[in-house]
Design a protein around this motif. Structure first.
Motif, PDB file in Angstrom:
ATOM      1  N   GLN A  85       0.794  -1.471  -0.147  1.00 52.46           N
ATOM      2  CA  GLN A  85      -0.157   0.020   0.101  1.00 52.46           C
ATOM      3  C   GLN A  85       0.303   1.043   0.075  1.00 52.46           C
ATOM      4  O   GLN A  85       0.801   2.257  -0.496  1.00 52.46           O
ATOM      5  CB  GLN A  85      -0.450   0.193   1.332  1.00 52.46           C
ATOM      6  CG  GLN A  85      -2.310   0.826   1.326  1.00 52.46           C
ATOM      7  CD  GLN A  85      -2.764   1.561   2.223  1.00 52.46           C
ATOM      8  OE1 GLN A  85      -2.269   0.814   3.399  1.00 52.46           O
ATOM      9  NE2 GLN A  85      -4.131   1.908   2.721  1.00 52.46           N
ATOM     10  N   SER A  86       1.687   1.606   1.039  1.00 50.37           N
ATOM     11  CA  SER A  86       2.780   1.887   0.946  1.00 50.37           C
ATOM     12  C   SER A  86       3.582   2.378  -0.274  1.00 50.37           C
ATOM     13  O   SER A  86       3.697   3.774  -0.718  1.00 50.37           O
ATOM     14  CB  SER A  86       3.853   2.004   1.850  1.00 50.37           C
ATOM     15  OG  SER A  86       3.612   2.137   2.926  1.00 50.37           O
ATOM     16  N   LEU A 139       0.920   3.983  -3.072  1.00 46.05           N
ATOM     17  CA  LEU A 139       0.273   5.340  -2.608  1.00 46.05           C
ATOM     18  C   LEU A 139       1.956   6.496  -2.568  1.00 46.05           C
ATOM     19  O   LEU A 139       1.162   7.640  -2.792  1.00 46.05           O
ATOM     20  CB  LEU A 139       0.192   5.408  -1.161  1.00 46.05           C
ATOM     21  CG  LEU A 139      -1.555   4.866  -1.621  1.00 46.05           C
ATOM     22  CD1 LEU A 139      -2.147   4.717   0.474  1.00 46.05           C
ATOM     23  CD2 LEU A 139      -2.792   5.499  -1.764  1.00 46.05           C
ATOM     24  N   ARG A 145       6.548   1.357  -7.461  1.00 46.72           N
ATOM     25  CA  ARG A 145       4.996   1.347  -7.633  1.00 46.72           C
ATOM     26  C   ARG A 145       4.911  -0.021  -7.182  1.00 46.72           C
ATOM     27  O   ARG A 145       6.117  -0.582  -8.464  1.00 46.72           O
ATOM     28  CB  ARG A 145       3.429   1.316  -8.577  1.00 46.72           C
ATOM     29  CG  ARG A 145       2.865   2.732  -8.161  1.00 46.72           C
ATOM     30  CD  ARG A 145       2.379   3.642  -9.258  1.00 46.72           C
ATOM     31  NE  ARG A 145       2.722   3.888 -10.389  1.00 46.72           N
ATOM     32  CZ  ARG A 145       2.476   3.211 -11.622  1.00 46.72           C
ATOM     33  NH1 ARG A 145       1.546   1.920 -11.478  1.00 46.72           N
ATOM     34  NH2 ARG A 145       3.135   3.040 -12.745  1.00 46.72           N
ATOM     35  N   SER A 204      -7.890  10.326 -10.513  1.00 45.38           N
ATOM     36  CA  SER A 204      -7.573   9.190  -9.806  1.00 45.38           C
ATOM     37  C   SER A 204      -6.360  10.459  -9.228  1.00 45.38           C
ATOM     38  O   SER A 204      -6.355  10.146  -8.443  1.00 45.38           O
ATOM     39  CB  SER A 204      -6.588   8.706 -11.251  1.00 45.38           C
ATOM     40  OG  SER A 204      -5.705   8.831 -11.870  1.00 45.38           O
ATOM     41  N   LYS A 244      -6.066   9.071  -5.045  1.00 44.29           N
ATOM     42  CA  LYS A 244      -5.215   8.399  -4.516  1.00 44.29           C
ATOM     43  C   LYS A 244      -4.409   9.822  -3.870  1.00 44.29           C
ATOM     44  O   LYS A 244      -4.488   9.531  -2.278  1.00 44.29           O
ATOM     45  CB  LYS A 244      -3.825   8.389  -5.790  1.00 44.29           C
ATOM     46  CG  LYS A 244      -2.450   8.112  -5.021  1.00 44.29           C
ATOM     47  CD  LYS A 244      -1.449   8.231  -5.801  1.00 44.29           C
ATOM     48  CE  LYS A 244      -0.628   7.706  -5.730  1.00 44.29           C
ATOM     49  NZ  LYS A 244       0.833   7.101  -7.055  1.00 44.29           N
ATOM     50  N   GLU A 245      -4.932  11.246  -3.711  1.00 47.38           N
ATOM     51  CA  GLU A 245      -4.333  11.817  -2.911  1.00 47.38           C
ATOM     52  C   GLU A 245      -5.475  11.555  -1.501  1.00 47.38           C
ATOM     53  O   GLU A 245      -5.064  11.936  -0.322  1.00 47.38           O
ATOM     54  CB  GLU A 245      -4.562  13.623  -2.821  1.00 47.38           C
ATOM     55  CG  GLU A 245      -3.727  14.575  -2.190  1.00 47.38           C
ATOM     56  CD  GLU A 245      -1.838  13.906  -2.412  1.00 47.38           C
ATOM     57  OE1 GLU A 245      -1.314  14.657  -0.956  1.00 47.38           O
ATOM     58  OE2 GLU A 245      -1.379  13.642  -3.682  1.00 47.38           O
ATOM     59  N   GLN A 301      -6.738   8.611  -0.460  1.00 45.82           N
ATOM     60  CA  GLN A 301      -6.511   7.729   0.045  1.00 45.82           C
ATOM     61  C   GLN A 301      -5.327   7.875   1.180  1.00 45.82           C
ATOM     62  O   GLN A 301      -4.644   6.818   1.871  1.00 45.82           O
ATOM     63  CB  GLN A 301      -6.152   6.391  -1.605  1.00 45.82           C
ATOM     64  CG  GLN A 301      -7.422   6.192  -1.868  1.00 45.82           C
ATOM     65  CD  GLN A 301      -7.361   5.701  -3.053  1.00 45.82           C
ATOM     66  OE1 GLN A 301      -6.191   4.870  -3.737  1.00 45.82           O
ATOM     67  NE2 GLN A 301      -8.305   4.724  -3.575  1.00 45.82           N
ATOM     68  N   ARG A 302      -4.402   7.892   0.176  1.00 46.24           N
ATOM     69  CA  ARG A 302      -3.135   9.074   1.062  1.00 46.24           C
ATOM     70  C   ARG A 302      -3.189   9.173   2.555  1.00 46.24           C
ATOM     71  O   ARG A 302      -2.857   8.717   3.370  1.00 46.24           O
ATOM     72  CB  ARG A 302      -2.177   9.989   0.109  1.00 46.24           C
ATOM     73  CG  ARG A 302      -0.231  10.181   0.762  1.00 46.24           C
ATOM     74  CD  ARG A 302       0.105  10.881  -0.297  1.00 46.24           C
ATOM     75  NE  ARG A 302       0.216  10.331  -1.203  1.00 46.24           N
ATOM     76  CZ  ARG A 302       1.089  11.114  -2.070  1.00 46.24           C
ATOM     77  NH1 ARG A 302       1.797  11.610  -2.261  1.00 46.24           N
ATOM     78  NH2 ARG A 302       1.031   9.867  -3.452  1.00 46.24           N
ATOM     79  N   ALA A 339      -4.753   6.564   4.516  1.00 46.70           N
ATOM     80  CA  ALA A 339      -4.304   5.598   5.397  1.00 46.70           C
ATOM     81  C   ALA A 339      -3.075   5.926   6.518  1.00 46.70           C
ATOM     82  O   ALA A 339      -2.685   4.915   6.665  1.00 46.70           O
ATOM     83  CB  ALA A 339      -2.850   5.329   3.725  1.00 46.70           C
ATOM     84  N   GLN A 340      -3.136   7.521   5.678  1.00 45.97           N
ATOM     85  CA  GLN A 340      -2.234   8.362   6.880  1.00 45.97           C
ATOM     86  C   GLN A 340      -3.009   8.153   8.373  1.00 45.97           C
ATOM     87  O   GLN A 340      -1.918   7.923   9.592  1.00 45.97           O
ATOM     88  CB  GLN A 340      -1.138   8.948   6.495  1.00 45.97           C
ATOM     89  CG  GLN A 340      -0.025   8.644   5.494  1.00 45.97           C
ATOM     90  CD  GLN A 340       0.633  10.585   5.272  1.00 45.97           C
ATOM     91  OE1 GLN A 340       1.765  11.122   5.594  1.00 45.97           O
ATOM     92  NE2 GLN A 340       0.121  10.921   4.107  1.00 45.97           N
ATOM     93  N   CYS A 350       0.197  15.135   2.492  1.00 44.82           N
ATOM     94  CA  CYS A 350      -1.013  15.035   1.454  1.00 44.82           C
ATOM     95  C   CYS A 350      -1.119  16.871   0.787  1.00 44.82           C
ATOM     96  O   CYS A 350      -0.533  17.599   1.823  1.00 44.82           O
ATOM     97  CB  CYS A 350      -2.012  15.110   2.396  1.00 44.82           C
ATOM     98  SG  CYS A 350      -4.234  15.400   2.024  1.00 44.82           S
TER      99      CYS A 350
END
Length: 206
Positions: A12-13, A16, A34, A49, A53-54, A56-57, A60-61, A195
């Motif tokens: 995942q890291s 992202l 990636r 996208s 992605k931003e 999701q980033r 996730a943090q 972010c």
């Protein structure tokens, strides 16, 4: 099971572009691209996208679900000021996030675990909700009975410092006592997350 979680966090890291664990950071230094067989190739992302992605980033943090993120976003929008900055500031006031920033844990997942297992007191009362919103002036500490466990002995010696960002100014930490105070509301510029909040705002405002 823990090995699977670690591999998932690394993957995942890489997807992202932000290290979510110390292990992922070491791995990404060797493979800064990636995952997958086409990971080194160039991909032209759509505007959607990029914004997705931003978001999701950021999510996730903090290790939170989309429903939790959306709830905080709705609150951030209603507050005065810039919604994107409000969003990060409100997320940062989560109990698990502050436990991590104070150096009581190495990762957000570990911080969540110590909260859920009732090792953490807020103003002397046990709190087992990682999403608990800490207010300025509140004192957070590891339960005295838990302070003798190996994981907290390590934390009290400052041994997590090598994998964490410096303690931000909105926290007053007494690490040897395993306690801290949220002095004031965090400011976006001080929060150590990667972010572009404007992209997140655009994603939710579409």
């Amino acid at each position: 099971m823990s090995g699977n979680r670690a591999r998932k966090a690394v993957r995942q890291s890489r997807a992202l572009g932000v290290a979510l664990t110390p292990k992922a950071e070491r791995y990404m230094q060797r493979r800064p691209y990636r995952p997958g067989e086409h990971g080194r190739g160039r991909v032209k992302d759509s505007d959607y996208s990029v914004r997705l992605k931003e978001k999701q980033r950021l999510r996730a943090q903090y290790g939170i679900r989309e429903a939790q993120m959306r709830k905080v976003w709705d609150e951030a929008r209603r507050q005065e000021g810039m919604a994107g900055e409000n969003l990060v500031e409100l997320l940062e006031m989560r109990l698990d996030a502050l436990v991590l920033r104070a150096g009581f844990a190495r990762t957000i997942a570990q911080a969540r675990q110590v909260v859920v297992h009732r090792h953490i007191l807020v103003d002397g009362k046990p709190v087992d909700r990682p999403s608990f919103r800490v207010k300025p002036g509140q004192i957070v500490q590891v339960k005295p009975k838990s302070q003798t466990s190996p994981q907290f002995i390590v934390a009290a010696k400052g041994q997590h410092a090598e994998v964490l960002a410096p303690v931000p100014e909105y926290l007053k930490v007494e690490l040897e006592k395993l306690r801290f105070e949220l002095v004031r509301r965090p400011k976006r510029a001080e929060v150590p997350v990667v972010c572009d909040v404007q992209m997140v705002v655009e994603h939710y405002s579409r």
